[in-house]
Design a protein around this motif. Structure first.
Motif, mmCIF file in Angstrom:
data_model
loop_
_atom_site.group_PDB
_atom_site.id
_atom_site.type_symbol
_atom_site.label_atom_id
_atom_site.label_comp_id
_atom_site.label_asym_id
_atom_site.label_seq_id
_atom_site.Cartn_x
_atom_site.Cartn_y
_atom_site.Cartn_z
ATOM 1 N N SER A 13 36.328 36.020 33.841
ATOM 2 C CA SER A 13 37.552 35.317 33.443
ATOM 3 C C SER A 13 37.579 33.901 34.004
ATOM 4 O O SER A 13 38.100 32.978 33.360
ATOM 5 C CB SER A 13 38.786 36.088 33.922
ATOM 6 O OG SER A 13 38.923 37.304 33.221
ATOM 7 N N GLN A 16 35.608 31.758 31.717
ATOM 8 C CA GLN A 16 36.405 31.473 30.520
ATOM 9 C C GLN A 16 37.474 30.420 30.807
ATOM 10 O O GLN A 16 37.773 29.567 29.960
ATOM 11 C CB GLN A 16 37.056 32.759 30.016
ATOM 12 C CG GLN A 16 36.063 33.790 29.496
ATOM 13 C CD GLN A 16 36.722 35.114 29.155
ATOM 14 O OE1 GLN A 16 37.945 35.246 29.212
ATOM 15 N NE2 GLN A 16 35.917 36.105 28.808
ATOM 16 N N ASP A 82 49.627 42.683 37.256
ATOM 17 C CA ASP A 82 49.049 41.588 36.475
ATOM 18 C C ASP A 82 48.323 40.631 37.417
ATOM 19 O O ASP A 82 48.830 40.302 38.493
ATOM 20 C CB ASP A 82 50.164 40.850 35.726
ATOM 21 C CG ASP A 82 49.638 39.961 34.620
ATOM 22 O OD1 ASP A 82 48.443 40.060 34.298
ATOM 23 O OD2 ASP A 82 50.421 39.159 34.074
ATOM 24 N N ASN A 84 46.531 36.827 37.367
ATOM 25 C CA ASN A 84 46.392 35.594 36.589
ATOM 26 C C ASN A 84 45.522 34.592 37.337
ATOM 27 O O ASN A 84 45.701 34.382 38.541
ATOM 28 C CB ASN A 84 47.762 34.969 36.323
ATOM 29 C CG ASN A 84 48.613 35.832 35.411
ATOM 30 O OD1 ASN A 84 48.259 36.065 34.264
ATOM 31 N ND2 ASN A 84 49.731 36.320 35.918
ATOM 32 N N TYR A 86 44.438 30.678 37.647
ATOM 33 C CA TYR A 86 44.832 29.304 37.349
ATOM 34 C C TYR A 86 43.875 28.347 38.057
ATOM 35 O O TYR A 86 43.342 28.675 39.123
ATOM 36 C CB TYR A 86 46.245 29.005 37.858
ATOM 37 C CG TYR A 86 47.341 29.858 37.289
ATOM 38 C CD1 TYR A 86 47.959 29.520 36.089
ATOM 39 C CD2 TYR A 86 47.794 30.990 37.969
ATOM 40 C CE1 TYR A 86 48.992 30.295 35.572
ATOM 41 C CE2 TYR A 86 48.820 31.767 37.462
ATOM 42 C CZ TYR A 86 49.414 31.417 36.265
ATOM 43 O OH TYR A 86 50.431 32.186 35.758
ATOM 44 N N MET A 121 46.425 44.187 34.428
ATOM 45 C CA MET A 121 46.002 43.249 33.384
ATOM 46 C C MET A 121 45.372 42.031 34.047
ATOM 47 O O MET A 121 45.636 41.735 35.213
ATOM 48 C CB MET A 121 47.207 42.829 32.541
ATOM 49 C CG MET A 121 47.856 43.968 31.781
ATOM 50 S SD MET A 121 49.288 43.412 30.803
ATOM 51 C CE MET A 121 50.493 43.143 32.113
ATOM 52 N N LEU A 122 44.546 41.324 33.289
ATOM 53 C CA LEU A 122 43.865 40.142 33.814
ATOM 54 C C LEU A 122 43.928 39.026 32.777
ATOM 55 O O LEU A 122 43.563 39.226 31.618
ATOM 56 C CB LEU A 122 42.408 40.476 34.149
ATOM 57 C CG LEU A 122 41.524 39.334 34.657
ATOM 58 C CD1 LEU A 122 42.065 38.757 35.959
ATOM 59 C CD2 LEU A 122 40.084 39.821 34.848
ATOM 60 N N HIS A 123 44.409 37.847 33.198
ATOM 61 C CA HIS A 123 44.535 36.710 32.285
ATOM 62 C C HIS A 123 44.014 35.436 32.950
ATOM 63 O O HIS A 123 44.122 35.276 34.164
ATOM 64 C CB HIS A 123 45.999 36.484 31.885
ATOM 65 C CG HIS A 123 46.642 37.661 31.232
ATOM 66 N ND1 HIS A 123 47.409 38.574 31.928
ATOM 67 C CD2 HIS A 123 46.628 38.087 29.947
ATOM 68 C CE1 HIS A 123 47.847 39.506 31.099
ATOM 69 N NE2 HIS A 123 47.384 39.233 29.893
ATOM 70 N N ALA A 124 43.472 34.551 32.138
ATOM 71 C CA ALA A 124 43.100 33.204 32.576
ATOM 72 C C ALA A 124 44.030 32.232 31.858
ATOM 73 O O ALA A 124 44.099 32.231 30.628
ATOM 74 C CB ALA A 124 41.644 32.909 32.232
ATOM 75 N N LYS A 125 44.753 31.406 32.618
ATOM 76 C CA LYS A 125 45.806 30.583 32.025
ATOM 77 C C LYS A 125 45.718 29.125 32.468
ATOM 78 O O LYS A 125 45.315 28.832 33.593
ATOM 79 C CB LYS A 125 47.185 31.126 32.412
ATOM 80 C CG LYS A 125 47.477 32.525 31.905
ATOM 81 C CD LYS A 125 48.869 32.970 32.316
ATOM 82 C CE LYS A 125 49.205 34.355 31.788
ATOM 83 N NZ LYS A 125 50.567 34.785 32.191
#
Length: 218
Positions: A13, A16, A82, A84, A86, A121-125
């Protein structure tokens, strides 16, 4: 995502995230990545003050390689809702990525019972400044200060926003004034309707008085 695959997933991630930054931002992004870890609760609940407090707290954290900080994340794994990623700051020879996590125990009790066994959950923001919302590139470091180019772009954006807002208010005021004039004008739909209503009342009273007089004479 399991506890065992957590490190690999975060690493992927992060790659990305760098690709996203290179696509959206004008900065040259270093591929030498270091990491800091944040609990969402560290920054308080006041949304307006959160960014300032986040920068203040994070700048004192020592960036480290992922394998040096992953233990902190794994330790909290069962309570993670979650995660995230950054870009906290992109420097010339280093890009500092913030791993910010949000706990399941922060959720409402009823919802917590539903998600307590779910994997995180895993996010790249990347957060965008206002002037970039139409596709323009921006300073990846804008949240942690930004450079002169960012300040200039942001100044122009705010100036245009205020100008457009002023024009909108002037148009609205003109529309309201015009409407008021039309309502008071002799040829406005409202006045025409009032005239017709008066004519109807006049005719009705005339007819009523005529019939009444006929009854009296008869």
């Amino acid at each position: 995502m399991t506890q065992e695959s957590l490190e690999g997933n975060i690493r992927n991630s992060a790659v990305q995230l760098i690709q996203l930054a290179e696509d959206r931002c004008w900065n040259k992004i270093s591929h030498h990545l270091t990491f800091i870890v944040s609990d969402f609760n560290e920054f308080g609940e006041n949304f307006r003050k959160k960014r300032k407090l986040r920068n203040k707290i994070n700048k004192y954290k020592v960036p480290q390689p992922l394998d040096a900080v992953i233990g902190v994340i794994k330790k909290e794994y069962q309570d993670l809702y979650d995660i995230n990623l950054y870009i906290f700051k992109a420097l010339q020879k280093e890009t500092i990525i913030e791993i910010q996590y949000y706990r399941k125990s922060n959720r409402e009790l009823d919802y917590h019972d539903k998600i307590k066994d779910y994997p995180p959950m895993l996010h790249a923001k990347i957060t965008q400044p206002g002037y970039s919302l139409e596709g323009e590139k921006f300073d990846v470091n804008w949240e942690s200060g930004g450079g002169l180019r960012h300040y200039w772009k942001n100044f122009l954006y705010k100036w245009k926003y205020r100008r457009n807002l002023k024009k909108t208010k002037e148009i609205d005021h003109h529309t309201i004034s015009t409407t008021e004039i039309q309502l008071m004008g002799s040829h406005s739909p409202l006045m025409e309707g009032w005239q017709k209503f008066k004519e109807f009342l006049t005719g009705w009273f005339t007819n009523f008085n005529f019939k009444k007089n006929q009854q009296v004479h008869s």
